[in-house]
Scaffold this motif. Structure first.
Motif, short mmCIF file in Angstrom:
data_model
loop_
_atom_site.label_atom_id
_atom_site.label_comp_id
_atom_site.label_asym_id
_atom_site.label_seq_id
_atom_site.Cartn_x
_atom_site.Cartn_y
_atom_site.Cartn_z
N THR A 3 4.25 42.63 -12.90
CA THR A 3 3.98 44.03 -12.63
C THR A 3 3.45 44.76 -13.86
O THR A 3 3.89 44.52 -14.98
N THR A 27 0.76 43.47 -9.73
CA THR A 27 1.24 44.54 -8.88
C THR A 27 1.39 45.78 -9.76
O THR A 27 1.51 45.68 -10.99
N ALA A 29 3.28 49.51 -10.53
CA ALA A 29 4.35 50.48 -10.34
C ALA A 29 3.94 51.78 -11.02
O ALA A 29 3.66 51.79 -12.22
N ASP A 39 2.04 59.38 -3.64
CA ASP A 39 1.53 58.90 -2.36
C ASP A 39 0.01 58.82 -2.38
O ASP A 39 -0.59 57.86 -1.88
N VAL A 42 -1.10 55.86 -4.70
CA VAL A 42 -0.82 54.57 -4.06
C VAL A 42 -1.81 54.31 -2.94
O VAL A 42 -2.32 53.18 -2.78
N ASP A 46 -4.17 51.10 -2.73
CA ASP A 46 -4.07 50.24 -1.55
C ASP A 46 -5.43 50.05 -0.90
O ASP A 46 -5.77 48.96 -0.42
N GLN A 51 -1.84 46.01 -4.66
CA GLN A 51 -0.46 46.27 -4.23
C GLN A 51 0.19 47.23 -5.21
O GLN A 51 0.38 46.91 -6.39
N ARG A 53 3.12 50.70 -5.70
CA ARG A 53 4.23 51.48 -5.17
C ARG A 53 4.58 52.57 -6.17
O ARG A 53 4.49 52.37 -7.38
N TYR A 55 7.22 55.48 -7.83
CA TYR A 55 8.64 55.69 -8.12
C TYR A 55 8.79 57.05 -8.80
O TYR A 55 8.12 57.33 -9.81
N ALA A 72 11.51 48.92 -9.69
CA ALA A 72 10.16 48.37 -9.59
C ALA A 72 10.16 46.88 -9.87
O ALA A 72 9.49 46.10 -9.17
N GLU A 75 11.56 45.08 -6.85
CA GLU A 75 10.75 45.14 -5.63
C GLU A 75 9.37 44.50 -5.78
O GLU A 75 8.83 43.95 -4.82
N LEU A 76 8.79 44.60 -6.97
CA LEU A 76 7.40 44.16 -7.16
C LEU A 76 7.25 42.92 -8.03
O LEU A 76 6.25 42.22 -7.94
#
Length: 221
Positions: A3, A27, A29, A39, A42, A46, A51, A53, A55, A72, A75-76
């Protein structure tokens, strides 16, 4: 897959850097205070097949940084690259003669406690990987104090010292630390300091792993 974690995600340099590292296979973060802001970023990544995400974390709230970075990684994937490049608030930049001890509380948390917290959160994973990169982005006052921007000048000096010590202390462990100084404004039309050019420079620092301090362009006279 490892990541790339960005502290201080935004639509300029942050998004360009995330796009560059994401295109290289990491990935992504993104850490920011605003969920809506995250949002949008991301969604854009995307759309490019990266990929990513978001936080929620606040540099002035160090525990939130630790939580975000550890989540992170869970998850990633392990954080291999950390970029610390949040934009300081305007009220950090009072003239030196108008600056009180209290005025330094937030700048010092932002530029010293924040980086130390982030490094402590990701370093164990880098040790496990056997490699890692820590990238610090600062303005020119990090190397040339400006009397009209006392808070950032003082705090950036501390951040610079911390990062430089890390560079020396971790060199034997294949963990590379670099500081990129951006003397002027980051603008889309800037030859050396546009978001896309700086993102390429940061990625090159990660891959070339040569020296500690670098300049996006020469410091003005």
């Amino acid at each position: 897959m490892t990541t790339y974690a960005l502290v201080g995600a935004g639509p300029g340099l942050g998004l360009a850097s995330a796009s560059r590292f994401g295109a290289a296979g990491h990935t992504v973060a993104l850490l920011s205070r605003s969920a809506e802001h995250l949002d949008d970023l991301v969604a854009g990544l995307d759309g490019d097949g990266i990929q990513a995400r978001g936080y929620i974390a606040d540099v002035l709230d160090p525990p939130s940084l630790t939580t975000a970075l550890r989540t992170a990684a869970d998850e990633l994937g392990t954080v291999e690259v950390l970029q610390f490049s949040p934009v300081p608030r305007a009220d950090f930049m009072k003239p030196v003669l108008d600056t009180t001890p209290t005025d330094l509380d937030d700048p010092l948390t932002f530029s010293i406690k924040g980086p130390v917290t982030c490094v402590n959160a990701v370093l164990p994973g880098m040790h496990t990987l056997g490699r890692g990169t820590l990238l610090f982005v600062n303005g020119g006052s990090a190397v040339r104090p400006h009397p009209e921007r006392a808070g950032t000048s003082i705090a950036f000096a501390g951040e610079s010292a911390y990062a430089h010590m890390l560079h020396d202390a971790l060199a034997a462990e294949n963990i590379y630390i670099a500081q990129l100084i951006v003397p002027g404004a980051i603008r889309p039309d800037a030859e050396h300091s546009s978001p896309s050019v700086l993102a390429e420079r940061l990625y090159a620092l990660h891959t070339d792993r040569d020296g500690f301090r670098h300049y996006a362009e020469p410091m003005p006279d």
